[in-house]
Enzyme design. Structure first.
Site, PDB file in Angstrom:
ATOM      1  N   CYS A 142      14.308  10.255  52.132  1.00 28.33           N
ATOM      2  CA  CYS A 142      14.684  11.661  52.311  1.00 28.33           C
ATOM      3  C   CYS A 142      13.613  12.410  53.105  1.00 28.33           C
ATOM      4  CB  CYS A 142      14.866  12.303  50.951  1.00 28.33           C
ATOM      5  SG  CYS A 142      13.455  12.032  49.875  1.00 28.33           S
TER       6      CYS A 142
ATOM      7  N   GLU B 293      21.610  14.031  58.353  1.00 31.47           N
ATOM      8  CA  GLU B 293      20.741  12.991  57.800  1.00 31.47           C
ATOM      9  C   GLU B 293      21.419  11.634  57.992  1.00 31.47           C
ATOM     10  OE1 GLU B 293      20.299  12.560  53.492  1.00 31.47           O
ATOM     11  OE2 GLU B 293      18.144  12.605  53.810  1.00 31.47           O
TER      12      GLU B 293
ATOM     13  N   GLU C 254      16.880  17.441  44.171  1.00 28.44           N
ATOM     14  CA  GLU C 254      16.069  16.881  45.265  1.00 28.44           C
ATOM     15  C   GLU C 254      17.040  16.205  46.213  1.00 28.44           C
ATOM     16  OE1 GLU C 254      13.059  17.459  45.670  1.00 28.44           O
ATOM     17  OE2 GLU C 254      12.184  17.871  43.712  1.00 28.44           O
TER      18      GLU C 254
ATOM     19  N   LYS D  88      21.059   8.480  34.230  1.00 29.70           N
ATOM     20  CA  LYS D  88      22.138   7.765  34.921  1.00 29.70           C
ATOM     21  C   LYS D  88      21.614   7.290  36.275  1.00 29.70           C
ATOM     22  CE  LYS D  88      25.044   8.073  37.975  1.00 29.70           C
ATOM     23  NZ  LYS D  88      25.154   6.730  38.572  1.00 29.70           N
TER      24      LYS D  88
HETATM   25  P1  NAD Z   1      24.218   9.946  46.125  1.00 26.56           P
HETATM   26  O1  NAD Z   1      24.171  11.406  46.129  1.00 26.56           O
HETATM   27  O2  NAD Z   1      25.415   9.270  46.638  1.00 26.56           O
HETATM   28  O3  NAD Z   1      24.019   9.384  44.651  1.00 26.56           O
HETATM   29  C1  NAD Z   1      22.903   9.742  43.844  1.00 26.56           C
HETATM   30  C2  NAD Z   1      23.272   9.585  42.376  1.00 26.56           C
HETATM   31  O4  NAD Z   1      24.294  10.529  42.060  1.00 26.56           O
HETATM   32  C3  NAD Z   1      23.836   8.209  42.031  1.00 26.56           C
HETATM   33  O5  NAD Z   1      23.365   7.832  40.757  1.00 26.56           O
HETATM   34  C4  NAD Z   1      25.335   8.470  41.993  1.00 26.56           C
HETATM   35  O6  NAD Z   1      26.049   7.558  41.184  1.00 26.56           O
HETATM   36  C5  NAD Z   1      25.370   9.881  41.409  1.00 26.56           C
HETATM   37  N1  NAD Z   1      26.619  10.625  41.652  1.00 26.56           N
HETATM   38  C6  NAD Z   1      27.525  10.438  42.642  1.00 26.56           C
HETATM   39  N2  NAD Z   1      28.550  11.318  42.505  1.00 26.56           N
HETATM   40  C7  NAD Z   1      28.273  12.074  41.415  1.00 26.56           C
HETATM   41  C8  NAD Z   1      28.955  13.156  40.759  1.00 26.56           C
HETATM   42  N3  NAD Z   1      30.123  13.617  41.197  1.00 26.56           N
HETATM   43  N4  NAD Z   1      28.380  13.704  39.669  1.00 26.56           N
HETATM   44  C9  NAD Z   1      27.185  13.258  39.220  1.00 26.56           C
HETATM   45  N5  NAD Z   1      26.521  12.233  39.776  1.00 26.56           N
HETATM   46  C10 NAD Z   1      27.046  11.648  40.876  1.00 26.56           C
HETATM   47  O7  NAD Z   1      22.906   9.490  46.885  1.00 26.56           O
HETATM   48  P2  NAD Z   1      22.462   8.030  47.252  1.00 26.56           P
HETATM   49  O8  NAD Z   1      23.367   7.554  48.350  1.00 26.56           O
HETATM   50  O9  NAD Z   1      22.314   7.196  46.023  1.00 26.56           O
HETATM   51  O10 NAD Z   1      20.994   8.318  47.837  1.00 26.56           O
HETATM   52  C11 NAD Z   1      20.773   8.763  49.135  1.00 26.56           C
HETATM   53  C12 NAD Z   1      20.577  10.264  49.198  1.00 26.56           C
HETATM   54  O11 NAD Z   1      19.548  10.673  48.328  1.00 26.56           O
HETATM   55  C13 NAD Z   1      20.136  10.750  50.564  1.00 26.56           C
HETATM   56  O12 NAD Z   1      20.889  11.867  50.968  1.00 26.56           O
HETATM   57  C14 NAD Z   1      18.690  11.162  50.374  1.00 26.56           C
HETATM   58  O13 NAD Z   1      18.197  12.125  51.243  1.00 26.56           O
HETATM   59  C15 NAD Z   1      18.673  11.596  48.971  1.00 26.56           C
HETATM   60  N6  NAD Z   1      17.321  11.486  48.432  1.00 26.56           N
HETATM   61  C16 NAD Z   1      16.603  12.619  48.195  1.00 26.56           C
HETATM   62  C17 NAD Z   1      15.316  12.536  47.717  1.00 26.56           C
HETATM   63  C18 NAD Z   1      14.493  13.762  47.430  1.00 26.56           C
HETATM   64  O14 NAD Z   1      13.566  13.642  46.667  1.00 26.56           O
HETATM   65  N7  NAD Z   1      14.788  14.907  47.985  1.00 26.56           N
HETATM   66  C19 NAD Z   1      14.752  11.302  47.473  1.00 26.56           C
HETATM   67  C20 NAD Z   1      15.510  10.165  47.728  1.00 26.56           C
HETATM   68  C21 NAD Z   1      16.806  10.282  48.192  1.00 26.56           C
END
Ligand code: NAD
Length: 473
Positions: free
Chosen positions: A278, A378, A244, A169
């Site tokens: 991140c 963050e 992650e 997804k």
């Molecule tokens: P997000 O958490 O909003 O969304 C990530 C994914 O989760 C999307 O596909 C979203 O549709 C899905 N999602 C949202 N709500 C959900 C739920 N209730 N159940 C299941 N899935 C759900 O993150 P984002 O805004 O897309 O990305 C930014 C974040 O990602 C930042 O906090 C960043 O630090 C983190 N990030 C972490 C890493 C790492 O490797 N540690 C790498 C890149 C980004």
């Protein structure tokens, strides 16, 4: 105008059951550049059913078969690299230099996984027992918008290497990039159902994957808040999880560092991926006695770091991915000012001369205390905080005084000293005098930066369960 109305289930492109249409934007212009028809829970269940049917045969494939598949996937993704690069720049706004790396990374993670699989022993003798590493089952892979192709391919590579089947997804905001990757992976000719890609909302498709009893494992990259929701959702069926999540990484500039190299490194680490990374080194810890010199050099370096049209090779910082993200970054800059941090570069609003697009000014605060909001939360944009310390002990204490623990950086003229500091930092990765990535090493976070590790052997084992067989001589 792109019109995306298909998802990928059981080896074929199908029209989703979901009927919601979602607009896709070019963040550099704020123009709608496409529309995607989103999948819903029904589609997620179809995808899980397909992956479940494919699992028994796929889990028994040989190492050699899966290595061959991974190389075919890598070849197919590599062949789409130019299209992928264009889509990353247009749909996400990554500057071309970064986008090039991202497009190449999508195929290289598949090859890296093939290498790890080649060297991995699935069966070992432990005492009198034979220990067999067995694939977990159907894996749900949920990815964010800040490196769509890399995350899809990276997670899928580990799942395939282990012998798991997958339901992916991706973020709904990255549908153009996802379509290119899906077409490439389809051409690689994997057995039907081994991977399925359902672009939809987190609250619908993501939630279905995180609760469905047919899913054994979730590998998620995204925000800490959503990671916690997924962990709770998966608890009902005790899903194995790899999370992650976010970071607030410290960049420790030790007092012997050569600022001529330390400052450009710190600015690059802080502003990487337009600050939407991140692992960005957003808390810069500087010896109090050398603050003036550091600030002077930072102003010069940030002056050279241009934000603007991501297609221009001179540009280091592209737009934020969305209006929401732009608003969020602006809010944090305002909070920094209100809490008494001192702006030494950038500030609120758009960079000079830019009228449209979700561009922000590369911003650096100094005089920041580690308990200020800009040092604790963050931001996910190019906003950095300089925090001073008196001695190395205090620097280590400040570095570790955070809810996160994804990555840390140490810069010093003395490698041995830097290593001694690295040993005391609570972070999944510590980079000493470098920003280089090592795909063979584990990646993941301490504390609220996540659970588990990706890449290399640790990443493969995240999709495996050990089984001990006793009594066989
Ligand atoms: P997000 O958490 O909003 O969304 C990530 C994914 O989760 C999307 O596909 C979203 O549709 C899905 N999602 C949202 N709500 C959900 C739920 N209730 N159940 C299941 N899935 C759900 O993150 P984002 O805004 O897309 O990305 C930014 C974040 O990602 C930042 O906090 C960043 O630090 C983190 N990030 C972490 C890493 C790492 O490797 N540690 C790498 C890149 C980004």
């Amino acid at each position: 105008m792109q019109h995306i109305d298909q998802i990928y289930i059981d080896g074929v492109f199908v029209t989703p059951h979901g009927t919601e249409w979602f607009d896709l934007y070019n963040p550099s212009t704020e123009q709608v550049i496409g529309r995607v028809r989103l999948a819903d829970e029904h589609d997620a269940r179809d995808a899980i059913a397909a992956a479940t049917r494919a699992f028994p045969a796929f889990s028994r494939t040989s190492k050699a078969e899966r290595i061959a598949l991974l190389h075919r996937m890598a070849d197919a993704v590599e062949a789409r690299q130019p299209a992928l690069l264009d889509a990353i720049v247009e749909e996400y706004g990554a500057p071309v230099s970064r986008a090039g790396w991202m497009a190449a990374h999508a195929s290289s993670v598949l090859r890296e996984a093939a290498k790890v699989l080649h060297d991995y022993a699935f069966v070992r003798q432990m005492g009198t027992a034979q220990v067999v590493m067995q694939p977990l089952g159907v894996a749900g892979l949920i990815t964010p918008w800040n490196s769509d192709a890399g995350f899809i391919c990276g997670k899928l590579a580990a799942a395939i290497a282990a012998g798991c089947t997958a339901v992916i997804k991706p973020s709904e905001m990255s549908a153009i990039q996802t379509r290119i990757v899906t077409q490439a992976l389809h051409e690689a000719g994997l057995p039907a159902g081994v991977f399925n890609i359902v672009t939809g909302r987190g609250e619908t498709v993501g939630a279905e994957i995180s609760t469905h009893p047919g899913v054994a494992k979730i590998s998620f990259t995204g925000s800490t808040a959503v990671g916690k929701t997924i962990l709770r959702a998966g608890a009902g069926t005790l899903k194995r999880v790899t999370l992650e999540l976010g970071g607030k990484s410290p960049m420790l500039i030790l007092d012997d560092a050569d600022f001529a190299t330390a400052v450009p490194l710190a600015i690059q680490a802080g502003f990487m991926n337009s600050g939407q990374a991140c692992i960005a080194g957003t808390r810069i810890l500087v010896p109090e006695a050398r603050l003036d010199e550091f600030e002077r050099r930072v102003k010069i370096e940030v002056g050279r770091t241009k934000a603007g049209d991501p297609r221009d090779p001179e540009i280091a910082i592209g737009p934020m991915v969305s209006q929401k993200q732009w608003d969020r970054v602006q809010r944090y800059i305002r909070i920094g000012i209100d809490e008494g941090a001192r702006l030494i570069a950038g500030g609120e609003g758009r960079p000079e001369g830019i009228e449209a697009g979700w561009f922000v000014r590369p911003t650096v605060f100094s005089g920041v205390h580690n308990d200020m909001t800009v040092a604790r939360e963050e931001i996910f944009g190019p906003v950095l905080s300089i925090i001073t310390y008196r001695d190395t002990e205090e620097a280590i204490a400040i570095a570790n005084d955070t809810a996160y623990g994804l990555q840390a950086y140490v810069v010093s003229a003395d490698a041995q000293r830097a290593h001694a500091v690295a040993a005391r930092l609570d972070a999944g990765r510590v980079l000493v005098n470098t920003l280089a990535h090592e795909p063979a090493a584990p990646f993941g976070g301490f504390k609220q930066s996540g659970i588990g590790r990706e890449y290399g052997t640790f990443g493969l084992e995240a999709f495996l369960e050990p089984k001990a067989i006793l009594g066989v001589s």
